[in-house]
Design an enzyme around this catalytic site. Structure first.
Site, PDB file in Angstrom:
ATOM      1  N   ASP A  41       0.844  -1.199   0.000  1.00 41.86           N
ATOM      2  CA  ASP A  41       0.000   0.000   0.000  1.00 41.86           C
ATOM      3  C   ASP A  41       0.880   1.249   0.000  1.00 41.86           C
ATOM      4  O   ASP A  41       0.928   2.007   0.970  1.00 41.86           O
ATOM      5  CB  ASP A  41      -0.934   0.001   1.209  1.00 41.86           C
ATOM      6  CG  ASP A  41      -1.932  -1.139   1.141  1.00 41.86           C
ATOM      7  OD1 ASP A  41      -2.088  -1.726   0.055  1.00 41.86           O
ATOM      8  OD2 ASP A  41      -2.545  -1.455   2.167  1.00 41.86           O
ATOM      9  N   THR A  64      -1.684  -5.269  -4.698  1.00 42.20           N
ATOM     10  CA  THR A  64      -1.574  -3.844  -4.986  1.00 42.20           C
ATOM     11  C   THR A  64      -2.901  -3.123  -4.752  1.00 42.20           C
ATOM     12  O   THR A  64      -3.972  -3.724  -4.803  1.00 42.20           O
ATOM     13  CB  THR A  64      -1.159  -3.620  -6.455  1.00 42.20           C
ATOM     14  OG1 THR A  64      -2.108  -4.257  -7.323  1.00 42.20           O
ATOM     15  CG2 THR A  64       0.222  -4.181  -6.722  1.00 42.20           C
ATOM     16  N   ARG A  96      -8.896  -4.642  -5.686  1.00 39.42           N
ATOM     17  CA  ARG A  96      -9.832  -3.621  -6.168  1.00 39.42           C
ATOM     18  C   ARG A  96     -11.153  -3.612  -5.395  1.00 39.42           C
ATOM     19  O   ARG A  96     -11.848  -2.608  -5.337  1.00 39.42           O
ATOM     20  CB  ARG A  96     -10.076  -3.838  -7.665  1.00 39.42           C
ATOM     21  CG  ARG A  96     -11.090  -2.899  -8.314  1.00 39.42           C
ATOM     22  CD  ARG A  96     -10.710  -1.443  -8.159  1.00 39.42           C
ATOM     23  NE  ARG A  96     -11.669  -0.583  -8.845  1.00 39.42           N
ATOM     24  CZ  ARG A  96     -12.879  -0.264  -8.387  1.00 39.42           C
ATOM     25  NH1 ARG A  96     -13.302  -0.761  -7.233  1.00 39.42           N
ATOM     26  NH2 ARG A  96     -13.671   0.530  -9.079  1.00 39.42           N
ATOM     27  N   LYS A  97     -11.539  -4.750  -4.846  1.00 41.54           N
ATOM     28  CA  LYS A  97     -12.801  -4.871  -4.086  1.00 41.54           C
ATOM     29  C   LYS A  97     -13.991  -4.325  -4.883  1.00 41.54           C
ATOM     30  O   LYS A  97     -14.718  -3.438  -4.439  1.00 41.54           O
ATOM     31  CB  LYS A  97     -12.696  -4.167  -2.732  1.00 41.54           C
ATOM     32  CG  LYS A  97     -11.644  -4.753  -1.794  1.00 41.54           C
ATOM     33  CD  LYS A  97     -11.698  -4.084  -0.422  1.00 41.54           C
ATOM     34  CE  LYS A  97     -10.693  -4.701   0.538  1.00 41.54           C
ATOM     35  NZ  LYS A  97      -9.309  -4.267   0.273  1.00 41.54           N
ATOM     36  N   PHE A  98     -14.216  -4.899  -6.037  1.00 36.73           N
ATOM     37  CA  PHE A  98     -15.361  -4.500  -6.860  1.00 36.73           C
ATOM     38  C   PHE A  98     -16.657  -4.711  -6.088  1.00 36.73           C
ATOM     39  O   PHE A  98     -16.799  -5.680  -5.339  1.00 36.73           O
ATOM     40  CB  PHE A  98     -15.391  -5.319  -8.152  1.00 36.73           C
ATOM     41  CG  PHE A  98     -14.283  -4.990  -9.103  1.00 36.73           C
ATOM     42  CD1 PHE A  98     -14.347  -3.865  -9.910  1.00 36.73           C
ATOM     43  CD2 PHE A  98     -13.161  -5.810  -9.193  1.00 36.73           C
ATOM     44  CE1 PHE A  98     -13.322  -3.560 -10.797  1.00 36.73           C
ATOM     45  CE2 PHE A  98     -12.132  -5.520 -10.077  1.00 36.73           C
ATOM     46  CZ  PHE A  98     -12.213  -4.389 -10.879  1.00 36.73           C
ATOM     47  N   ALA A  99     -17.620  -3.805  -6.288  1.00 37.08           N
ATOM     48  CA  ALA A  99     -18.853  -3.881  -5.490  1.00 37.08           C
ATOM     49  C   ALA A  99     -20.056  -3.273  -6.202  1.00 37.08           C
ATOM     50  O   ALA A  99     -20.962  -2.764  -5.561  1.00 37.08           O
ATOM     51  CB  ALA A  99     -18.644  -3.187  -4.146  1.00 37.08           C
ATOM     52  N   ASN A 103     -22.623  -5.107 -15.129  1.00 41.82           N
ATOM     53  CA  ASN A 103     -22.251  -4.301 -16.281  1.00 41.82           C
ATOM     54  C   ASN A 103     -21.235  -3.222 -15.919  1.00 41.82           C
ATOM     55  O   ASN A 103     -20.312  -2.927 -16.689  1.00 41.82           O
ATOM     56  CB  ASN A 103     -23.494  -3.653 -16.899  1.00 41.82           C
ATOM     57  CG  ASN A 103     -23.207  -3.018 -18.241  1.00 41.82           C
ATOM     58  OD1 ASN A 103     -22.761  -3.696 -19.161  1.00 41.82           O
ATOM     59  ND2 ASN A 103     -23.445  -1.729 -18.351  1.00 41.82           N
ATOM     60  N   TYR A 221      -4.499  -7.772  14.324  1.00 42.29           N
ATOM     61  CA  TYR A 221      -3.546  -8.737  13.795  1.00 42.29           C
ATOM     62  C   TYR A 221      -3.646 -10.082  14.506  1.00 42.29           C
ATOM     63  O   TYR A 221      -3.857 -10.151  15.714  1.00 42.29           O
ATOM     64  CB  TYR A 221      -2.117  -8.206  13.924  1.00 42.29           C
ATOM     65  CG  TYR A 221      -1.829  -7.008  13.058  1.00 42.29           C
ATOM     66  CD1 TYR A 221      -1.800  -7.119  11.675  1.00 42.29           C
ATOM     67  CD2 TYR A 221      -1.588  -5.760  13.622  1.00 42.29           C
ATOM     68  CE1 TYR A 221      -1.541  -6.016  10.869  1.00 42.29           C
ATOM     69  CE2 TYR A 221      -1.330  -4.649  12.828  1.00 42.29           C
ATOM     70  CZ  TYR A 221      -1.302  -4.788  11.452  1.00 42.29           C
ATOM     71  OH  TYR A 221      -1.046  -3.699  10.664  1.00 42.29           O
ATOM     72  N   ARG A 239       2.445  -3.775   6.564  1.00 42.21           N
ATOM     73  CA  ARG A 239       3.342  -2.981   7.406  1.00 42.21           C
ATOM     74  C   ARG A 239       4.341  -3.826   8.185  1.00 42.21           C
ATOM     75  O   ARG A 239       5.401  -3.336   8.578  1.00 42.21           O
ATOM     76  CB  ARG A 239       2.509  -2.099   8.336  1.00 42.21           C
ATOM     77  CG  ARG A 239       1.927  -0.875   7.633  1.00 42.21           C
ATOM     78  CD  ARG A 239       0.854  -0.183   8.443  1.00 42.21           C
ATOM     79  NE  ARG A 239      -0.403  -0.940   8.459  1.00 42.21           N
ATOM     80  CZ  ARG A 239      -1.508  -0.534   9.066  1.00 42.21           C
ATOM     81  NH1 ARG A 239      -1.505   0.615   9.727  1.00 42.21           N
ATOM     82  NH2 ARG A 239      -2.605  -1.259   9.015  1.00 42.21           N
TER      83      ARG A 239
END
Length: 270
Positions: A41, A64, A96-99, A103, A221, A239
């Site tokens: 990150d 990424t 990317r965590k598409f949501a 379409n 964690y 990190r």
């Protein structure tokens, strides 16, 4: 993941897995003896590439967040990233965590500035909009590249107060079942079942640390041994590798060994 799958070597699981992405990843992990994913990150191309030069030998996967890279360009960022992936033999996972609806995610995945489907082996999505998200993303990948692509569903999160659990997690698992070839697994903290129906899902777990227990923004964690004992296949570390005062090369080797030894213990190979 059943107890039987949990104790099988990655190479054995690769032999019968329906996804070419999963097969490649499992075999890569066995070859390099690592189940470590580096979460980078970072906000400039140079920072990302410099870090990967240091941790590349120790990872099977890089995660990424390409939309936070302030100087992004395909030629300047992605081309050298792909070169490093080839040099050090690791795969790429764009977090990317598409949501959105099918379409829309189709356009987001294959087009725009980032052209994610063109270069990222793996991406991920929330289940909140239903199974159409899987269909849309798969279609986008098939339209853009002949290279195999894989999708992870976000079943559980590591942040404090996350609502991705219970019924939401169950419904996300049902969405994953709609495509055995494209959906390769989950971002999760635990096993997601499915083996009795012929699914062998790869579980990738963030929020893994050998030293810290959390941060001020709600991250929690767990240790490497904790997550591996609950069915994790790949540990995601950020990190812990490159935080203030840390040497990424030293930490990369440290986490690689910890993750691999926990895997060997789980599969009775020690």
């Amino acid at each position: 993941m059943s107890e039987t799958l949990k104790t099988q070597p990655y190479s054995k699981r690769a032999e019968v897995h329906p996804s070419p992405v999963a097969r490649r990843l499992f075999n890569l992990m066995e070859t390099k003896k690592t189940n470590l994913c580096a979460s980078v990150d970072l906000t400039t191309t140079k920072e990302i590439l410099d870090l990967l030069e240091k941790v590349g030998p120790y990872i099977c996967l890089v995660k990424t967040h390409i939309d936070i890279v302030s100087d992004f360009s395909y030629e300047g960022t992605i081309v050298p990233l792909l070169a490093l992936a080839k040099k050090y033999n690791f795969m790429i996972f764009e977090d990317r965590k598409f949501a959105d609806i099918g379409n829309t995610v189709k356009s987001q995945y294959k087009g725009g500035v980032y052209q994610i489907a063109k270069w990222s082996d793996i991406t991920n999505a929330h289940g909140v909009t239903g199974s159409g998200i899987v269909t849309g993303l798969k279609q986008a990948a098939e339209e853009v590249t002949d290279e195999p692509r894989g999708l992870l569903m976000l079943a559980e999160l590591s942040s404090k107060g996350a609502i991705a659990h219970g019924k939401y997690t169950e419904e996300t698992v049902e969405i994953a079942k709609t495509d055995k070839d494209f959906v390769i697994g989950f971002i999760a903290q635990n096993q997601m079942g499915g083996s009795d129906e012929g699914f062998d899902w790869i579980i990738m777990t963030p929020g893994v640390g050998l030293d810290d227990k959390g941060d001020a923004l709600g991250q929690q964690y767990r240790t490497v041994s904790e997550v591996m004992s609950t069915g994790t296949d790949i540990i995601i570390v950020g990190r812990g590798l490159f935080g203030k005062g840390r040497d990424p090369s030293v930490e990369g080797e440290r986490y690689m060994k910890a993750g691999w030894n926990a895997y060997l213990a789980r599969t009775n190979q020690l």
